[in-house]
Design a protein around this motif. Structure first.
Motif, PDB file in Angstrom:
ATOM      1  N   ARG A   1       0.871  -1.169   0.000  1.00 49.51           N
ATOM      2  CA  ARG A   1       0.000   0.000   0.000  1.00 49.51           C
ATOM      3  C   ARG A   1       0.914   1.227   0.000  1.00 49.51           C
ATOM      4  O   ARG A   1       1.595   1.499   0.991  1.00 49.51           O
ATOM      5  N   VAL A   2       0.926   1.927  -1.098  1.00 51.03           N
ATOM      6  CA  VAL A   2       1.860   3.036  -1.284  1.00 51.03           C
ATOM      7  C   VAL A   2       1.091   4.346  -1.364  1.00 51.03           C
ATOM      8  O   VAL A   2       0.133   4.472  -2.140  1.00 51.03           O
ATOM      9  N   VAL A   3       1.497   5.301  -0.547  1.00 46.91           N
ATOM     10  CA  VAL A   3       0.943   6.651  -0.607  1.00 46.91           C
ATOM     11  C   VAL A   3       1.990   7.553  -1.248  1.00 46.91           C
ATOM     12  O   VAL A   3       3.128   7.619  -0.779  1.00 46.91           O
ATOM     13  N   VAL A   4       1.606   8.224  -2.317  1.00 51.07           N
ATOM     14  CA  VAL A   4       2.476   9.183  -2.991  1.00 51.07           C
ATOM     15  C   VAL A   4       1.992  10.584  -2.643  1.00 51.07           C
ATOM     16  O   VAL A   4       0.816  10.914  -2.859  1.00 51.07           O
ATOM     17  N   VAL A   5       2.889  11.389  -2.103  1.00 52.91           N
ATOM     18  CA  VAL A   5       2.554  12.762  -1.720  1.00 52.91           C
ATOM     19  C   VAL A   5       3.137  13.702  -2.768  1.00 52.91           C
ATOM     20  O   VAL A   5       4.351  13.809  -2.916  1.00 52.91           O
ATOM     21  N   GLY A   6       2.269  14.374  -3.524  1.00 50.09           N
ATOM     22  CA  GLY A   6       2.739  15.311  -4.534  1.00 50.09           C
ATOM     23  C   GLY A   6       2.474  14.827  -5.943  1.00 50.09           C
ATOM     24  O   GLY A   6       2.503  13.621  -6.226  1.00 50.09           O
ATOM     25  N   THR A   7       2.206  15.786  -6.837  1.00 50.90           N
ATOM     26  CA  THR A   7       1.902  15.453  -8.235  1.00 50.90           C
ATOM     27  C   THR A   7       2.673  16.369  -9.181  1.00 50.90           C
ATOM     28  O   THR A   7       2.135  16.839 -10.176  1.00 50.90           O
ATOM     29  N   GLY A   8       3.932  16.609  -8.858  1.00 46.53           N
ATOM     30  CA  GLY A   8       4.769  17.431  -9.723  1.00 46.53           C
ATOM     31  C   GLY A   8       5.415  16.610 -10.822  1.00 46.53           C
ATOM     32  O   GLY A   8       5.003  15.472 -11.112  1.00 46.53           O
ATOM     33  N   ALA A   9       6.468  17.155 -11.416  1.00 43.37           N
ATOM     34  CA  ALA A   9       7.096  16.529 -12.582  1.00 43.37           C
ATOM     35  C   ALA A   9       7.633  15.135 -12.272  1.00 43.37           C
ATOM     36  O   ALA A   9       7.537  14.228 -13.103  1.00 43.37           O
TER      37      ALA A   9
ATOM     38  N   THR B   1       7.688  15.776  -3.538  1.00 42.28           N
ATOM     39  CA  THR B   1       7.384  17.152  -3.142  1.00 42.28           C
ATOM     40  C   THR B   1       8.417  18.171  -3.613  1.00 42.28           C
ATOM     41  O   THR B   1       8.487  19.277  -3.073  1.00 42.28           O
ATOM     42  N   GLY B   2       9.201  17.804  -4.614  1.00 45.54           N
ATOM     43  CA  GLY B   2      10.063  18.791  -5.251  1.00 45.54           C
ATOM     44  C   GLY B   2      11.280  19.185  -4.451  1.00 45.54           C
ATOM     45  O   GLY B   2      11.764  18.438  -3.593  1.00 45.54           O
ATOM     46  N   PHE B   3      11.745  20.403  -4.727  1.00 45.27           N
ATOM     47  CA  PHE B   3      13.028  20.852  -4.204  1.00 45.27           C
ATOM     48  C   PHE B   3      12.903  22.226  -3.537  1.00 45.27           C
ATOM     49  O   PHE B   3      11.963  22.975  -3.799  1.00 45.27           O
ATOM     50  N   ALA B   4      13.879  22.526  -2.679  1.00 45.08           N
ATOM     51  CA  ALA B   4      13.945  23.848  -2.044  1.00 45.08           C
ATOM     52  C   ALA B   4      14.565  24.818  -3.037  1.00 45.08           C
ATOM     53  O   ALA B   4      15.701  25.260  -2.898  1.00 45.08           O
TER      54      ALA B   4
ATOM     55  N   LYS C   1       2.787  -2.394 -10.088  1.00 40.43           N
ATOM     56  CA  LYS C   1       3.499  -3.269  -9.144  1.00 40.43           C
ATOM     57  C   LYS C   1       2.874  -3.238  -7.758  1.00 40.43           C
ATOM     58  O   LYS C   1       2.911  -4.240  -7.040  1.00 40.43           O
ATOM     59  N   VAL C   2       2.329  -2.099  -7.373  1.00 42.48           N
ATOM     60  CA  VAL C   2       1.848  -1.953  -6.003  1.00 42.48           C
ATOM     61  C   VAL C   2       0.471  -2.578  -5.837  1.00 42.48           C
ATOM     62  O   VAL C   2      -0.251  -2.812  -6.810  1.00 42.48           O
ATOM     63  N   GLY C   3       0.116  -2.844  -4.576  1.00 41.61           N
ATOM     64  CA  GLY C   3      -1.218  -3.359  -4.316  1.00 41.61           C
ATOM     65  C   GLY C   3      -2.251  -2.248  -4.392  1.00 41.61           C
ATOM     66  O   GLY C   3      -3.277  -2.378  -5.061  1.00 41.61           O
ATOM     67  N   LYS C   4      -1.978  -1.137  -3.709  1.00 43.29           N
ATOM     68  CA  LYS C   4      -2.871   0.028  -3.712  1.00 43.29           C
ATOM     69  C   LYS C   4      -1.995   1.279  -3.754  1.00 43.29           C
ATOM     70  O   LYS C   4      -1.032   1.398  -3.012  1.00 43.29           O
ATOM     71  N   LEU C   5      -2.341   2.193  -4.645  1.00 41.72           N
ATOM     72  CA  LEU C   5      -1.615   3.451  -4.743  1.00 41.72           C
ATOM     73  C   LEU C   5      -2.575   4.594  -4.422  1.00 41.72           C
ATOM     74  O   LEU C   5      -3.585   4.774  -5.121  1.00 41.72           O
ATOM     75  N   THR C   6      -2.265   5.326  -3.374  1.00 39.93           N
ATOM     76  CA  THR C   6      -3.051   6.504  -3.006  1.00 39.93           C
ATOM     77  C   THR C   6      -2.232   7.735  -3.354  1.00 39.93           C
ATOM     78  O   THR C   6      -1.147   7.949  -2.799  1.00 39.93           O
ATOM     79  N   LEU C   7      -2.727   8.512  -4.284  1.00 39.19           N
ATOM     80  CA  LEU C   7      -2.023   9.707  -4.742  1.00 39.19           C
ATOM     81  C   LEU C   7      -2.652  10.931  -4.088  1.00 39.19           C
ATOM     82  O   LEU C   7      -3.807  11.258  -4.344  1.00 39.19           O
ATOM     83  N   VAL C   8      -1.892  11.591  -3.216  1.00 35.33           N
ATOM     84  CA  VAL C   8      -2.396  12.769  -2.521  1.00 35.33           C
ATOM     85  C   VAL C   8      -1.952  14.009  -3.294  1.00 35.33           C
ATOM     86  O   VAL C   8      -0.763  14.331  -3.361  1.00 35.33           O
ATOM     87  N   GLN C   9      -2.919  14.687  -3.871  1.00 34.87           N
ATOM     88  CA  GLN C   9      -2.649  15.800  -4.778  1.00 34.87           C
ATOM     89  C   GLN C   9      -2.981  17.130  -4.106  1.00 34.87           C
ATOM     90  O   GLN C   9      -4.098  17.326  -3.636  1.00 34.87           O
ATOM     91  N   ARG C  10      -1.991  18.026  -4.063  1.00 32.43           N
ATOM     92  CA  ARG C  10      -2.266  19.369  -3.555  1.00 32.43           C
ATOM     93  C   ARG C  10      -2.880  20.226  -4.647  1.00 32.43           C
ATOM     94  O   ARG C  10      -3.846  20.941  -4.434  1.00 32.43           O
ATOM     95  N   SER C  11      -2.306  20.181  -5.837  1.00 32.62           N
ATOM     96  CA  SER C  11      -2.885  20.873  -6.989  1.00 32.62           C
ATOM     97  C   SER C  11      -2.524  20.097  -8.239  1.00 32.62           C
ATOM     98  O   SER C  11      -1.449  19.498  -8.326  1.00 32.62           O
TER      99      SER C  11
END
Length: 509
Positions: free
Chosen positions: A179-187, A343-346, A199-209
């Motif tokens: 069960r994989v949670v991905v935080v962020g939907t950038g490049a 979640t990108g870069f500083a 490959k994963v059983g469940k993918l939860t994509l948490v999208q801010r924008s």
């Protein structure tokens, strides 16, 4: 013989920090023009910058390779139009070898600080290991996308499963059936999500924008393609010119032309509707800000991955992370075995974590408390003989930053030639930098990048990353070094016993 007299008889010593595209561009430009007293510091064990560090599944450039490469070093062996990370890294390795940059590189060496000495007018660089090196000129090429940005989420450290940032991908973690949670939907997420979804059983994509998605017109370059590129170099240059025109047109759309901007938005809408038939999901993944405000992404497999039955797109913000789940604002607990932060870069924390101290013990971070700014993104007042590659306001909302690097490298080389000819350190005049920054930010005030939150903007809303124009405009602005924008920085005389009652004097050179 004094240090000053000694310096008059030799070319300046130059330190370059970083060996990504920017660092290599600067080194090659200087070496080709006779400045070979170079020391290049690289914290890793190989050249490549972000292309050495980012090894996540699906890592590739979203700019076509014939354009995302040095104009003077076309590569007929690109495997694809949008080449993967490994191919780009191989290209950079080959470039470093061909242009004899490697002998100048100190691998495994990270710079902790750089201090300018007003008496000797030289820079002292200190490594994290405690070693020091003195040079005349410092060129920072650490880039804008070298330090991963971690979200400040309560409980992040409490998570008991595996977690990592996409820029520091942990290949030892087996995602199969997890069960994989991905935080962020950038490049980055747009590239790795399609690679791990099956490959994963469940993918939860948490999208801010949500990002605008355009079709990725990718193709594999066959042996025939590569043979034609090699035998008829003009064909590859023609493709480079075509993509230059496309990306410049996108910038014109984002910055200057509402009708063209609406056309780009329509193309994106049509592409996304074709790939997402579910109206509820389409509402989630369709952006709620003007096109161009954030980087428009090119993908033909990201949205098809999101429609798969083992994927859930969540748009509520994360409020907490527990030992085994991610909790969102609606109160839902999303179970997780693995959390991946895309979640990108500083990007706005320029030159960090290095401590840079200029003339009169001026601290660069203190000078930039109102946001990073530099003349042409290259020179900072009070910091003599310090030059930046990929500095503030030199990123592109569309196009190849490699073309920007070439402009900066040529400009810095001209500055070095001026320093060598006059035998005097130089610093950009505060009024020249202030005027440049005021005009740059004025263009941003009502521009597309001020209309949403993105990594283009600092926390206070200042657009510190992007150039407010096309790559062609930047090339024109940096074509010729302007000595009138700079001032000489003479050495400060040291005080002897007999001079204690005398005022400090400036000694010209």
């Amino acid at each position: 013989m004094s240090a000053t007299t000694t310096r008059q008889t030799r070319k300046p010593t130059i330190a370059i920090v970083g060996t990504g595209f920017g660092g290599l561009a600067a080194a090659i430009e200087l070496r080709r023009n006779g400045f070979d007293d170079l020391i290049i510091f690289e914290r890793s064990d190989e050249v490549g910058g972000v292309w050495q560090a980012n090894t996540y599944p699906g890592a590739a450039c979203d700019v076509p390779s014939p354009y995302y490469s040095f104009s003077y070093e076309p590569n007929p062996q690109w495997p694809r139009r949008f080449s993967p990370q490994a191919a780009i890294l191989d290209y950079l390795k080959d470039v470093a070898t061909k242009y004899e940059v490697r002998p100048h590189i100190r691998f495994g060496t990270e710079i902790a600080s750089a201090v300018f000495d007003d008496t000797t007018t030289r820079w002292t660089l200190r490594t994290t290991a405690g070693d020091t090196v003195e040079v005349d000129i410092v060129i920072s090429a650490v880039g804008q996308l070298s330090r991963p940005s971690w979200p400040a989420i309560p409980g992040r450290e409490a998570f008991r499963g595996e977690s990592f940032h996409s820029a520091q991908w942990d290949h030892s973690v087996d995602l199969s059936g997890k069960r994989v949670v991905v935080v962020g939907t950038g490049a980055s997420a747009v590239q790795f999500v399609p690679e791990i979804q099956s490959k994963v059983g469940k993918l939860t994509l948490v999208q801010r924008s949500a990002p605008y998605i355009l079709p990725r017109l990718d193709t594999m370059y066959s042996a025939l393609h590569q043979s034609i590129f090699r035998r008829l170099p003009l064909t590859q240059r023609a493709e480079r010119a075509t993509w230059w025109a496309v990306t410049e047109s996108l910038l014109v759309a984002f910055l200057y032309s509402r009708p063209l901007s609406r056309a780009v938005q329509s193309v994106s809408r049509a592409h996304m509707r074709r790939q997402v038939r579910n109206p509820d999901l389409l509402r989630k993944v369709w952006p709620d800000y003007p096109v161009g405000c954030k980087r428009t992404l090119f993908s033909s497999n990201y949205l098809p991955a999101l429609v798969q039955p083992n994927v859930e797109v969540v748009t509520d913000r994360i409020t907490a992370i527990t030992a085994d789940a991610v909790v969102t604002a609606d109160g839902t607990s999303h179970p997780a075995d693995v959390i991946i932060y895309g979640t990108g870069f500083a990007a706005s924390d320029f030159l960090a974590p290095m401590q840079i101290t200029g003339s009169n013990a001026r601290d660069l971070r203190s000078q930039w408390t109102d946001g990073a700014h530099a003349y042409l993104g290259i020179s900072v007042p009070n910091f003599p003989n310090l030059f930046l590659m990929y500095g503030p306001n030199t990123n592109l909302g569309s196009g190849s930053v490699v073309s920007m690097h070439e402009c900066q490298a040529r400009y810095i080389r001209q500055a070095v030639q001026h320093i060598a000819a006059t035998d005097s350190p130089i610093a950009v005049k505060p009024e020249a930098e202030a005027e440049f920054d005021a005009k740059t930010q004025a263009k941003m005030t009502n521009g597309v990048w001020s209309m949403c939150n993105s990594w283009y903007r600092a926390a206070d809303g200042r657009v510190a990353a992007n150039w407010p124009g096309t790559a062609s405009e930047y090339r024109w602005r940096t074509a010729k070094f302007d000595p009138a924008a700079y001032e000489r920085v003479p050495a400060v005389a040291t005080l002897g016993v007999d001079d204690l009652d005398e005022p400090t004097v400036m000694s010209g050179r």
